[in-house]
Write a protein that holds these residues in place. Structure first.
Motif, PDB file in Angstrom:
ATOM      1  N   UNK A   1       0.812  -1.208   0.000  1.00  0.00           N
ATOM      2  CA  UNK A   1       0.000   0.000   0.000  1.00  0.00           C
ATOM      3  C   UNK A   1       0.851   1.266   0.000  1.00  0.00           C
ATOM      4  N   UNK A   2       1.863   1.312   0.850  1.00  0.00           N
ATOM      5  CA  UNK A   2       2.698   2.518   0.951  1.00  0.00           C
ATOM      6  C   UNK A   2       3.413   2.831  -0.364  1.00  0.00           C
ATOM      7  N   UNK A   3       4.015   1.806  -0.972  1.00  0.00           N
ATOM      8  CA  UNK A   3       4.752   2.054  -2.214  1.00  0.00           C
ATOM      9  C   UNK A   3       3.809   2.416  -3.360  1.00  0.00           C
TER      10      UNK A   3
ATOM     11  N   UNK B   1       3.066   6.175  -2.906  1.00  0.00           N
ATOM     12  CA  UNK B   1       4.196   6.977  -3.372  1.00  0.00           C
ATOM     13  C   UNK B   1       4.248   7.024  -4.898  1.00  0.00           C
ATOM     14  N   UNK B   2       3.963   5.892  -5.536  1.00  0.00           N
ATOM     15  CA  UNK B   2       3.978   5.847  -7.006  1.00  0.00           C
ATOM     16  C   UNK B   2       2.868   6.727  -7.591  1.00  0.00           C
ATOM     17  N   UNK B   3       1.695   6.692  -6.987  1.00  0.00           N
ATOM     18  CA  UNK B   3       0.567   7.501  -7.472  1.00  0.00           C
ATOM     19  C   UNK B   3       0.810   8.991  -7.275  1.00  0.00           C
TER      20      UNK B   3
ATOM     21  N   UNK C   1       5.132  11.350   0.017  1.00  0.00           N
ATOM     22  CA  UNK C   1       4.226  10.786   1.028  1.00  0.00           C
ATOM     23  C   UNK C   1       3.020  11.711   1.191  1.00  0.00           C
ATOM     24  N   UNK C   2       1.923  11.150   1.680  1.00  0.00           N
ATOM     25  CA  UNK C   2       0.717  11.937   1.932  1.00  0.00           C
ATOM     26  C   UNK C   2       0.460  11.958   3.433  1.00  0.00           C
ATOM     27  N   UNK C   3      -0.597  12.591   3.862  1.00  0.00           N
ATOM     28  CA  UNK C   3      -0.873  12.708   5.297  1.00  0.00           C
ATOM     29  C   UNK C   3      -1.083  11.321   5.903  1.00  0.00           C
ATOM     30  N   UNK C   4      -0.809  11.165   7.203  1.00  0.00           N
ATOM     31  CA  UNK C   4      -0.993   9.853   7.856  1.00  0.00           C
ATOM     32  C   UNK C   4      -2.385   9.257   7.614  1.00  0.00           C
ATOM     33  N   UNK C   5      -3.403  10.093   7.588  1.00  0.00           N
ATOM     34  CA  UNK C   5      -4.768   9.602   7.360  1.00  0.00           C
ATOM     35  C   UNK C   5      -4.898   8.975   5.979  1.00  0.00           C
ATOM     36  N   UNK C   6      -4.259   9.570   4.984  1.00  0.00           N
ATOM     37  CA  UNK C   6      -4.330   9.059   3.619  1.00  0.00           C
ATOM     38  C   UNK C   6      -3.369   7.901   3.385  1.00  0.00           C
TER      39      UNK C   6
ATOM     40  N   UNK D   1      -7.620   4.982  -0.150  1.00  0.00           N
ATOM     41  CA  UNK D   1      -7.967   6.271   0.454  1.00  0.00           C
ATOM     42  C   UNK D   1      -7.150   7.394  -0.187  1.00  0.00           C
ATOM     43  N   UNK D   2      -5.861   7.138  -0.401  1.00  0.00           N
ATOM     44  CA  UNK D   2      -4.993   8.127  -1.049  1.00  0.00           C
ATOM     45  C   UNK D   2      -5.443   8.383  -2.489  1.00  0.00           C
ATOM     46  N   UNK D   3      -5.803   7.307  -3.190  1.00  0.00           N
ATOM     47  CA  UNK D   3      -6.266   7.447  -4.576  1.00  0.00           C
ATOM     48  C   UNK D   3      -7.556   8.260  -4.643  1.00  0.00           C
ATOM     49  N   UNK D   4      -8.414   8.092  -3.645  1.00  0.00           N
ATOM     50  CA  UNK D   4      -9.671   8.848  -3.613  1.00  0.00           C
ATOM     51  C   UNK D   4      -9.388  10.345  -3.444  1.00  0.00           C
ATOM     52  N   UNK D   5      -8.404  10.664  -2.592  1.00  0.00           N
ATOM     53  CA  UNK D   5      -8.036  12.066  -2.390  1.00  0.00           C
ATOM     54  C   UNK D   5      -7.485  12.672  -3.683  1.00  0.00           C
TER      55      UNK D   5
END
Length: 275
Positions: free
Chosen positions: A37-39, A42-44, A49-54, A60-64
Motif C-alpha cells: 500500500x505505501x509504495x 508513493x507511485x501515485x 508521502x501523503x498525510x498519515x490519514x491518507x 484512500x490516497x487514490x480517492x483524495x
C-alpha cells in the motif's frame, strides 16, 4: 510430484495473487514496482508521502487524488506506473507459467498474468466499477492465439473448457479499467455482496476449493473483504505471510477461513515447490 503443484494443476488449489508478488521487482530504469500500500501511494503521488490519514491505505490516497485532480488522472497514473517501463516477470508468474492453472485470481492491475497465458487460448475477466448500465461488475474476454487479441463475450459464453484468468481489480490491458480508489472499492464490494462481481459459472466452480494466497495483504480491511467475497464457499487454503507476528485481523481472517499460514517468502516457497 509435489502435492501443492499437483493440486494447482488439477484445479483443486487456486492461486490468489496480491501486490506483494512484486516485492523486489525492479523496472528497467532502476525504480521499484509498487508491492504494498505505501509504495503504491508513493507511485501515485510522484514519490511524495501523503498525510498519515491518507497513508493508511492506497484506496484512500487514490480517492483524495481523484477528488483533487480528477478520475482520469488516477486512471492514467495507474496505467503509467505499470505500463511505461519494462520489468522482468516476478518469480510467482514464472512459476505459474509452467503450471498453467485452470482458474487463477490476480488482484494486481498490470498485465503479467495475461503475458504468461499468451501462448494458449483462455478467458480473461476484469473487474469494473461505477457503471450505471448494468449490475455486473466484470467484463469477460476470450483470447485465441490464432487471432492474437482479446474479444469481449457475454457471460453466458464463459465455459470451463479453457483456463480462466480473473483480475477483479481490473487491468492495464486489454482495456484500462481499475478498482483503485475508495469509491471504486465501495461500488465493487457493494455489488459483490449482491452477487454481481463474479460470473455465475464461477460461483458454482469455486465451491469447496482451496486457495493459495501469495502476496495478499490481509492487514488491510479492503483486501480482506475482496478475498472474502471472491472465495465464498472455500474449503481451506494456504497463506504466505513471512512475519514474526500476525496482526489480530490477519490471524482472525486465517482462522475464520480455515487457512494455514506458512511463514516463508514467496520466492522461498516456490524454490521448495518447483516442478
Amino acid at each position: 510430484m509435489d502435492d501443492i503443484v499437483k493440486k494447482i494443476e488439477e484445479g483443486e488449489l487456486i492461486p490468489f495473487l496480491g501486490m506483494g508478488v512484486f516485492e523486489g521487482t525492479t523496472a528497467s530504469d532502476g525504480t521499484q514496482l509498487p508491492y504494498d500500500s505505501d509504495s503504491m501511494i508513493l507511485a501515485l503521488n510522484n514519490g511524495r508521502a501523503m498525510s498519515p490519514r491518507l497513508m493508511y491505505e492506497y484506496s484512500r490516497a487514490a480517492m483524495s487524488l481523484e477528488q483533487r485532480k480528477g478520475r482520469e488522472f488516477v486512471v492514467q497514473m495507474t496505467n503509467h506506473i505499470f505500463s511505461s517501463k519494462e520489468y522482468e516477470l516476478p518469480k510467482a508468474y514464472k512459476w505459474l507459467k509452467d503450471l498453467k492453472p485452470k482458474y487463477i485470481i490476480d488482484t494486481t492491475v498490470d498485465d503479467s498474468l495475461q503475458k504468461i497465458y499468451s501462448d494458449c487460448d483462455h478467458f480473461l475477466i476484469t473487474g469494473i466499477s461505477r457503471i450505471t448500465a448494468d449490475y455486473d461488475r466484470f467484463i469477460i474476454y476470450k483470447y485465441e492465439v490464432s487471432k492474437g487479441e482479446y474479444e469481449k463475450i457475454e457471460k453466458e459464453d464463459l465455459t470451463l473448457d479453457l483456463p480462466i484468468l480473473f483480475k477483479p481489480m481490473g487491468s492495464t490491458k486489454p482495456d484500462m479499467n481499475f478498482i483503485i480508489s475508495d469509491a471504486d472499492f465501495v461500488d465493487w464490494l457493494t455489488e459483490a455482496m449482491g452477487g454481481y462481481a463474479i460470473p455465475p459459472i464461477l460461483k458454482e466452480y469455486r465451491k469447496d476449493k482451496e486457495y493459495l494466497f501469495m502476496g495478499v495483504d490481509f492487514s488491510k480491511d479492503t483486501f480482506r473483504m475482496v478475498a472474502n467475497e471472491i472465495t465464498i464457499g472455500l474449503k481451506s487454503g494456504i497463506t504466505l505471510l513471512n512475519k514474526e507476528e500476525l496482526t489480530k485481523k490477519e490471524d482472525k481472517f486465517i482462522k475464520t477461513h480455515s487457512l494455514k499460514n506458512i511463514k516463508m517468502s514467496i520466492n522461498e516457497f516456490i524454490d521448495n515447490h518447483g516442478k
